[in-house]
Design an enzyme around this catalytic site. Structure first.
Site, short mmCIF file in Angstrom:
data_model
loop_
_atom_site.label_atom_id
_atom_site.label_comp_id
_atom_site.label_asym_id
_atom_site.label_seq_id
_atom_site.Cartn_x
_atom_site.Cartn_y
_atom_site.Cartn_z
CD GLU A 251 17.50 6.95 31.39
OE1 GLU A 251 16.55 6.18 31.53
OE2 GLU A 251 18.15 7.43 32.36
CE LYS A 253 26.98 11.24 34.52
NZ LYS A 253 27.01 12.33 35.47
NE ARG A 273 27.08 10.19 44.43
CZ ARG A 273 28.05 10.11 43.59
NH1 ARG A 273 28.09 10.91 42.58
NH2 ARG A 273 29.00 9.23 43.75
CD GLU A 303 21.09 14.72 38.32
OE1 GLU A 303 20.99 13.58 38.81
OE2 GLU A 303 22.16 15.35 38.24
CG PHE A 342 16.82 8.99 36.33
CD1 PHE A 342 17.23 8.00 37.18
CD2 PHE A 342 17.46 10.22 36.38
CE1 PHE A 342 18.25 8.21 38.09
CE2 PHE A 342 18.51 10.44 37.30
CZ PHE A 342 18.88 9.44 38.14
CE LYS A 440 30.87 8.32 35.70
NZ LYS A 440 31.05 9.23 36.79
CE LYS A 442 31.63 12.67 33.36
NZ LYS A 442 31.49 13.53 34.55
P1 ATP Z 1 29.76 12.59 37.59
O1 ATP Z 1 30.75 13.40 38.33
O2 ATP Z 1 30.24 12.08 36.28
O3 ATP Z 1 28.39 13.21 37.54
P2 ATP Z 1 29.11 10.98 39.76
O4 ATP Z 1 30.24 10.34 40.48
O5 ATP Z 1 28.45 12.15 40.38
O6 ATP Z 1 29.60 11.27 38.32
P3 ATP Z 1 27.97 8.66 38.66
O7 ATP Z 1 27.39 7.53 39.35
O8 ATP Z 1 29.28 8.42 38.10
O9 ATP Z 1 27.98 9.93 39.59
O10 ATP Z 1 26.99 9.09 37.51
C1 ATP Z 1 25.65 9.00 37.77
C2 ATP Z 1 25.12 10.36 38.16
O11 ATP Z 1 24.66 11.01 37.00
C3 ATP Z 1 23.93 10.23 39.04
O12 ATP Z 1 24.31 10.27 40.39
C4 ATP Z 1 23.05 11.38 38.65
O13 ATP Z 1 23.27 12.47 39.52
C5 ATP Z 1 23.51 11.79 37.29
N1 ATP Z 1 22.52 11.55 36.23
C6 ATP Z 1 22.12 12.47 35.35
N2 ATP Z 1 21.25 11.97 34.48
C7 ATP Z 1 21.08 10.68 34.80
C8 ATP Z 1 20.29 9.62 34.26
N3 ATP Z 1 19.54 9.80 33.20
N4 ATP Z 1 20.38 8.42 34.85
C9 ATP Z 1 21.17 8.23 35.93
N5 ATP Z 1 21.93 9.18 36.48
C10 ATP Z 1 21.89 10.40 35.93
#
Ligand code: ATP
Length: 604
Positions: A251, A253, A273, A303, A342, A440, A442
């Site tokens: 998916e 992000k 969060r 999101e 999602f 994830k 990136k």
């Molecule tokens: P980052 O700073 O890389 O966004 P993070 O620490 O905020 O990371 P992670 O758990 O590492 O959070 O990455 C998941 C986050 O990505 C989720 O908390 C959500 O906010 C975001 N996100 C965006 N699109 C998606 C998706 N399709 N599925 C899941 N999470 C998503």
């Protein structure tokens, strides 16, 4: 001893001792002793909320990050804004007198300032008194009132105690022991219960005795659940290996706010969060949720973003609050809140987190009726993909091969999205989990220790919303010249991501007068060196390098041997970091310096 009489100083002694302890086991033992000796039989929450301040939701936020706290302390101490100490506090990042040790740690810098003003003896403040003061601090709005409360705290404490109070206000104690270990020491079921309730008080009240196990509790509507998180992987093939043999969905992000929507009849919560209820989203979103979410009780995971109806795209990250405010004030705008669902965690009267993602996605399609640009669902080959313009990639795919993942990832990066999330379609949704069910990916941007300042030498027209306008650039590096300004520029990479729409518009307007269409016969201006590869034929050239602009570029850690561009190396996932209007064209990086830079960063 009752709660009223347990001194905060005792907790501070435990914190100080924990800082000296080398192992997590020792730190845990101290916590156990504190709970058993000082706190046995008491209301644990009053102390635990000070040990895990980031998880305490019983009082609101203080509205005091480091810089606001610095100003409030200056007021509380009654010192002049121009004094050395005031400057130290405000410039805490640079540190106080012991700059090396304290720099970047606000509480240590503040303790250094306080040491000169406070007595060393503890004022004997109790944990209850501190909690009451913190309640007042969270509930007052204006700076003067906050300063008065801090001033009172300063009078009743010594510098060590005050240092810990500041850390508590900033919600990070830096004790060198994880939240997980603290929970496990408190009670073996504490973390699980916290993950499904996000309620520290409830955890402390229910789990008083570590020898009494608590039946595993499921999630419920109205109580925030700790979000499932993604584990970072460095490249697509690692991700693919980790999910070997699984059915995988990839998916996009999205770069917005992770929000969990709890709908209970007419009552709707928007939990972030950090399990704060973002009521500001209700004006813009509650109506849509009530109408288009067909289950009476449910929890959705997704999101929150802003959809720009004029540009037909999601707005850059950071405008959610402004648009939520505009909705509250009933202002007309091209931009509106849009929630992308999602996942679904609860429907009707049951939790569905134990079902597979495939099953949850099917349920999601039954429960949520998408509304274009307002409420979208993220499932492969459907829903949300409709709003992406023709010719642009979709937002979610089932990946059958590593190549599918690579291609999708590349598309999202080119489209200026944040990256991708890979999910095992057979997995359940696990509160607070980051163990790798979601991965994830990136682009790993670096700043290679020096600015990669390249000169724009050409432009490519965009497609979709950027149709007809230059949206990407061909940039070049200077060829060293023995004297004076560089005379030739060697093509280096093509870059299109990193700028906001406004920044891109401004740059294109500035360069437009110097665009020369690359029409037949396709001749490359003599001051540019390019290969014969067709990818290196921009739609427009910049008429003359001295009219052009330098871009600072970052890229993925790996540079790649270039087969397409003239320079020996190019960048993987290049991204514009800044437009250097301030830097004259001839200060562009030269090829040899770049090659040296590549060799150093590769450890050669
Ligand atoms: P980052 O700073 O890389 O966004 P993070 O620490 O905020 O990371 P992670 O758990 O590492 O959070 O990455 C998941 C986050 O990505 C989720 O908390 C959500 O906010 C975001 N996100 C965006 N699109 C998606 C998706 N399709 N599925 C899941 N999470 C998503």
């Amino acid at each position: 001893m009752t709660d009223e009489t347990v001194r905060f100083g005792l907790l501070c002694s435990m914190f100080e001792a924990m800082l000296r302890d080398r192992t997590s086991a020792k730190k845990r033992k101290r916590l156990r002793t504190f709970l058993d000796v000082a706190y046995t039989g008491r209301e644990y929450f009053s102390a635990v909320r000070l040990i895990l301040p980031g998880l305490d939701r019983e009082r609101g936020t203080y509205g005091l990050k480091e810089s606001a706290l610095a100003n409030a302390l200056v007021d509380a101490l009654g010192i002049s804004k121009d004094s050395d100490d005031a400057r130290k506090l405000v410039n805490w990042r640079k540190g106080g007198a012991r700059a090396g040790a304290n720099a970047g740690n606000f509480s240590l810098v503040a303790a250094e300032v306080l040491q000169r003003r406070q007595g060393m003896a503890s004022g004997g403040m109790t944990i209850k008194e501190l909690n009451d003061a913190l309640d007042r601090l969270a509930s007052c709005e204006n700076r003067g009132d906050k300063a008065a409360i801090l001033s009172d705290l300063i009078k009743k404490t010594n510098p060590v105690e005050m240092k810990w109070i500041l850390m508590i206000i900033l919600k990070e104690l830096k004790l060198g022991i994880s939240e997980k270990s603290i929970f496990h020491e408190f009670h073996p079921d504490a973390e699980d219960l916290f993950n499904v309730t996000c309620d520290l008080k409830l955890v402390c009240d229910k789990l008083k005795d570590p020898s009494q196990r608590h039946k595993r509790q499921d999630i419920d509507v109205g109580k925030a659940v700790r979000p499932q998180l993604a584990m970072r992987v460095s490249n697509a093939s690692t991700a693919w290996k980790k999910l070997h043999g699984k059915n995988v969905v990839v998916e996009c992000k999205f770069d917005g706010d992770r929000i969990q929507i709890h709908k209970n009849g007419g009552e709707i919560h928007f939990f972030s969060r950090n399990f704060l209820d973002h009521t500001e989203y209700s004006h813009g979103m509650s109506g849509v949720i009530l109408q288009n979410v067909l289950a009476d009780r449910c929890i959705l995971d997704g999101e929150m973003l802003v959809w720009d109806t004029a540009a037909q795209r999601f707005a850059e990250f950071g405008s959610n609050q402004e648009i939520a405010k505009a909705a509250r004030e009933g202002l007309e705008s091209d931009r509106q809140l849009c929630y992308i669902v999602f996942d679904i965690l609860y429907a009707g009267d049951t939790s569905v987190i134990h079902q597979s993602l495939t099953e949850r996605q099917a349920l999601l399609q039954k429960v949520v009726k998408p509304l274009k640009g307002r409420l979208e669902i993220l499932v492969p080959n459907g829903g949300l993909n409709d709003i992406r313009s023709a010719g642009e990639p979709c937002w979610s795919i089932i990946a059958h091969t590593l190549d599918d993942v690579e291609k999708f990832f590349k598309q999202t990066v080119e489209n200026r999205d944040e990256g991708v999330v890979l999910k095992d379609l057979g997995s359940k949704w696990e509160p607070g989990d980051r163990s790798g069910k979601w991965l994830k990916l990136k682009p790993d941007y670096i700043h290679a220790g020096a600015d990669l300042d390249a000169l724009i030498i050409g432009g490519y027209f965009g497609s979709g919303r950027h149709g007809g306008e230059v949206a990407q650039f061909l940039v070049g590096l200077a060829e060293q010249s023995d004297s004076g300004y560089p005379k030739r520029f060697v093509s280096f990479c093509r870059v299109g991501t990193g700028l906001s729409d406004e920044e891109l518009d401004a740059l294109v307007s500035k360069l437009k007068p110097y665009f020369r269409k690359n029409e037949y016969p396709k001749k490359v201006p003599h001051f540019y060196e390019v290969t014969n590869n067709s990818k290196e034929r921009p739609d427009v050239w910049i008429d003359s390098p001295d009219k052009s602009v330098i871009l600072s570029i970052t890229s993925d850690i790996r540079t790649i041997k270039s087969e397409v561009f003239s320079a020996p190396y190019s960048l993987r996932f290049p991204r514009i970091q800044r437009v250097r209007y301030d830097k004259p064209w001839h200060e562009c990086l030269d090829v040899q310096s770049f090659v040296d830079l590549v060799n150093t960063s590769n450890g050669n």
